[in-house]
Design a protein around this motif. Sequence first.
Motif, PDB file in Angstrom:
ATOM      1  N   LYS A   1      27.407  -3.930 -37.872  1.00  0.00           N
ATOM      2  CA  LYS A   1      27.434  -5.139 -38.702  1.00  0.00           C
ATOM      3  C   LYS A   1      28.784  -5.846 -38.582  1.00  0.00           C
ATOM      4  O   LYS A   1      28.860  -7.086 -38.563  1.00  0.00           O
ATOM      5  CB  LYS A   1      27.156  -4.802 -40.166  1.00  0.00           C
ATOM      6  N   GLY A   2      29.856  -5.065 -38.525  1.00  0.00           N
ATOM      7  CA  GLY A   2      31.180  -5.680 -38.399  1.00  0.00           C
ATOM      8  C   GLY A   2      31.301  -6.522 -37.137  1.00  0.00           C
ATOM      9  O   GLY A   2      31.816  -7.655 -37.181  1.00  0.00           O
TER      10      GLY A   2
ATOM     11  N   MET B   1      31.083 -11.842 -34.253  1.00  0.00           N
ATOM     12  CA  MET B   1      30.438 -12.731 -33.293  1.00  0.00           C
ATOM     13  C   MET B   1      29.927 -14.000 -33.969  1.00  0.00           C
ATOM     14  O   MET B   1      30.106 -15.115 -33.451  1.00  0.00           O
ATOM     15  CB  MET B   1      29.292 -12.001 -32.597  1.00  0.00           C
ATOM     16  N   LEU B   2      29.278 -13.835 -35.136  1.00  0.00           N
ATOM     17  CA  LEU B   2      28.730 -15.008 -35.837  1.00  0.00           C
ATOM     18  C   LEU B   2      29.823 -15.916 -36.372  1.00  0.00           C
ATOM     19  O   LEU B   2      29.602 -17.128 -36.541  1.00  0.00           O
ATOM     20  CB  LEU B   2      27.816 -14.540 -36.980  1.00  0.00           C
ATOM     21  N   ASP B   3      31.006 -15.352 -36.653  1.00  0.00           N
ATOM     22  CA  ASP B   3      32.130 -16.188 -37.105  1.00  0.00           C
ATOM     23  C   ASP B   3      32.830 -16.876 -35.942  1.00  0.00           C
ATOM     24  O   ASP B   3      33.799 -17.622 -36.147  1.00  0.00           O
ATOM     25  CB  ASP B   3      33.138 -15.323 -37.867  1.00  0.00           C
TER      26      ASP B   3
ATOM     27  N   GLU C   1      32.626 -19.202 -28.733  1.00  0.00           N
ATOM     28  CA  GLU C   1      31.518 -19.996 -29.263  1.00  0.00           C
ATOM     29  C   GLU C   1      30.188 -19.382 -28.845  1.00  0.00           C
ATOM     30  O   GLU C   1      30.027 -18.895 -27.723  1.00  0.00           O
ATOM     31  CB  GLU C   1      31.621 -21.428 -28.746  1.00  0.00           C
ATOM     32  N   ILE C   2      29.242 -19.380 -29.780  1.00  0.00           N
ATOM     33  CA  ILE C   2      27.897 -18.892 -29.468  1.00  0.00           C
ATOM     34  C   ILE C   2      26.915 -20.043 -29.621  1.00  0.00           C
ATOM     35  O   ILE C   2      27.096 -20.937 -30.477  1.00  0.00           O
ATOM     36  CB  ILE C   2      27.481 -17.711 -30.359  1.00  0.00           C
ATOM     37  N   ILE C   3      25.883 -20.023 -28.799  1.00  0.00           N
ATOM     38  CA  ILE C   3      24.909 -21.118 -28.810  1.00  0.00           C
ATOM     39  C   ILE C   3      23.880 -20.863 -29.904  1.00  0.00           C
ATOM     40  O   ILE C   3      23.718 -19.723 -30.383  1.00  0.00           O
ATOM     41  CB  ILE C   3      24.245 -21.252 -27.438  1.00  0.00           C
ATOM     42  N   PRO C   4      23.141 -21.896 -30.363  1.00  0.00           N
ATOM     43  CA  PRO C   4      22.161 -21.747 -31.453  1.00  0.00           C
ATOM     44  C   PRO C   4      21.130 -20.654 -31.190  1.00  0.00           C
ATOM     45  O   PRO C   4      20.716 -19.950 -32.104  1.00  0.00           O
ATOM     46  CB  PRO C   4      21.500 -23.131 -31.520  1.00  0.00           C
ATOM     47  N   GLU C   5      20.691 -20.490 -29.937  1.00  0.00           N
ATOM     48  CA  GLU C   5      19.709 -19.451 -29.638  1.00  0.00           C
ATOM     49  C   GLU C   5      20.274 -18.059 -29.919  1.00  0.00           C
ATOM     50  O   GLU C   5      19.563 -17.157 -30.403  1.00  0.00           O
ATOM     51  CB  GLU C   5      19.262 -19.549 -28.179  1.00  0.00           C
ATOM     52  N   GLN C   6      21.573 -17.890 -29.608  1.00  0.00           N
ATOM     53  CA  GLN C   6      22.202 -16.600 -29.891  1.00  0.00           C
ATOM     54  C   GLN C   6      22.329 -16.362 -31.399  1.00  0.00           C
ATOM     55  O   GLN C   6      22.134 -15.241 -31.891  1.00  0.00           O
ATOM     56  CB  GLN C   6      23.586 -16.540 -29.231  1.00  0.00           C
ATOM     57  N   THR C   7      22.645 -17.439 -32.132  1.00  0.00           N
ATOM     58  CA  THR C   7      22.741 -17.328 -33.600  1.00  0.00           C
ATOM     59  C   THR C   7      21.404 -16.901 -34.194  1.00  0.00           C
ATOM     60  O   THR C   7      21.337 -16.052 -35.091  1.00  0.00           O
ATOM     61  CB  THR C   7      23.181 -18.664 -34.204  1.00  0.00           C
ATOM     62  N   GLN C   8      20.311 -17.497 -33.674  1.00  0.00           N
ATOM     63  CA  GLN C   8      18.985 -17.145 -34.190  1.00  0.00           C
ATOM     64  C   GLN C   8      18.649 -15.680 -33.942  1.00  0.00           C
ATOM     65  O   GLN C   8      17.921 -15.051 -34.724  1.00  0.00           O
ATOM     66  CB  GLN C   8      17.924 -18.035 -33.530  1.00  0.00           C
TER      67      GLN C   8
ATOM     68  N   LEU D   1      21.113 -13.202 -33.591  1.00  0.00           N
ATOM     69  CA  LEU D   1      22.098 -12.343 -34.231  1.00  0.00           C
ATOM     70  C   LEU D   1      21.949 -12.292 -35.755  1.00  0.00           C
ATOM     71  O   LEU D   1      22.194 -11.258 -36.375  1.00  0.00           O
ATOM     72  CB  LEU D   1      23.517 -12.805 -33.872  1.00  0.00           C
ATOM     73  N   GLU D   2      21.558 -13.422 -36.363  1.00  0.00           N
ATOM     74  CA  GLU D   2      21.479 -13.445 -37.840  1.00  0.00           C
ATOM     75  C   GLU D   2      20.439 -12.461 -38.388  1.00  0.00           C
ATOM     76  O   GLU D   2      20.713 -11.743 -39.359  1.00  0.00           O
ATOM     77  CB  GLU D   2      21.203 -14.870 -38.324  1.00  0.00           C
ATOM     78  N   PRO D   3      19.211 -12.368 -37.812  1.00  0.00           N
ATOM     79  CA  PRO D   3      18.283 -11.330 -38.316  1.00  0.00           C
ATOM     80  C   PRO D   3      18.830  -9.918 -38.123  1.00  0.00           C
ATOM     81  O   PRO D   3      18.606  -9.042 -38.964  1.00  0.00           O
ATOM     82  CB  PRO D   3      17.021 -11.549 -37.465  1.00  0.00           C
TER      83      PRO D   3
END
Length: 458
Positions: free
Chosen positions: A253-254, A259-261, A266-273, A275-277
């Motif tokens: 989680k850390g 990564m999300l911060d 920089e991460i792209i929106p697809e990666q955010t989608q 990583l967040e779940p």
Amino acid sequence: MSTQPNSAENTRFEALRCSIQAMAAGRFDVETPVGDDELGRLGEELRLLSRELKRRDREVETLLHVTERINAGLLLDEVLDLIYDSFRLIIPFDRLGCALLEKEGTTVQARWARSDSRDLRMPGNFAAPLQGSSLEEVIQTGRPRILNDLDAYLRNKPDSEATQFIVGEGMRSSLTCPLITMGRPIGFLFFSSSQPDTYRSIHTELFQQLAAQISMIVEKSRLYQRLVELNEFKNRFLGTTAHDLRSPLTIVKGWLDVMLDGLLGEIIPEQTQALEPMQRSCQRAIFFINDLLDVSAIESGNLRIQKKPVNLTEFLTREHEGIHLLARRKSIEFKLDLGPDLPEMQLDPDRISQILHNLVSNAIHYSFSDTAITLNARRRENEVVISVSDQGQGIPPEDLPGLFREYGRASTKPTGGEKSTGLGLAIVKRLVEAHGGRVNVESQPGQGTTFRFTLPLA
């Protein structure tokens, strides 16, 4: 010559009849006419019978009293200590031992022993096969075995290790009672005396009654003690497993947080989608593991409460500010209503914060949007009462008694599909009680719910 009884004989007949009626009714302090004739000898026999019945009645009464007291014990060692301390009223002995049948009834395992001499030589792990032993006959007949000369018995059976041990402890006679419950043998009680011939005039019928009653008590206590041991093993297993799982999950989680911060680029929106779940799943797993660790600590008696002086008004205000974001995400208003005279108190702020987070999270989960939740605190006599009230669905009355049990859940469903471990309210109850307080709930279906707990000032 007349054979009709005279008036004196009639009087004696009547006295004997009254004595028999009294004994039949349980009254044994009777006077019977005695003499050298047939009526007199009958009267003497009735007098001896009344004394014997009185003695046996006293034994049975004592046995019932002692058995009732012993039955109050829970753990097996506790019950056996009560037998040792109480049965001196019925049985003369200087040593008491208990052995149980293990390995599907094939092995006699020494379980417990206590002696006036305190010179216990038999090892606590001593065990011997039942088959072919003298104890096998005791089990088969179901009758107590009396040995009034252990020295002579040992000379005849020099290979008997158990007898060697107790003779070495100074015992010279013994009474062995089989323990049989519901037709199934479970073990033995060994009464031993430092004097020979102690059990020569003992009535074995009494001990068969005694053994039958003790058997049920011993079996109940043995099963309860086994349950306690299994529960302790479960707590150790849960604690170790949960602790070992939490460390790697916290690391995962850390890194997801980092990564999300964007701290690794920089991460792209697809990666955010994606990583967040993963982040939310890790958080839920850590939350569940923390609850398991708390339950394990509570049940094993290792819960730590570290009290310090806390200004209650400032503390509850900070807690309200920290929690209200959770309510805002669901469009729920989170109100704070504090009394004017809240004192400084000795409490564990981390544990009280845990209580509040559990209660407010529950209120949020079961409330609809555009409703309100209120955190209220008031001083009342020698305690402070803190409550969390919502305007949610309420809880059916039949669900209320089980809410504070582990994995207890109401039939009401969370309004947002939120998940829970079913441990939160059980933890709340234990943490409140660890502070010396009480917790309760009031609810009406369709009208909301109030969870209320107290914290004593002293």
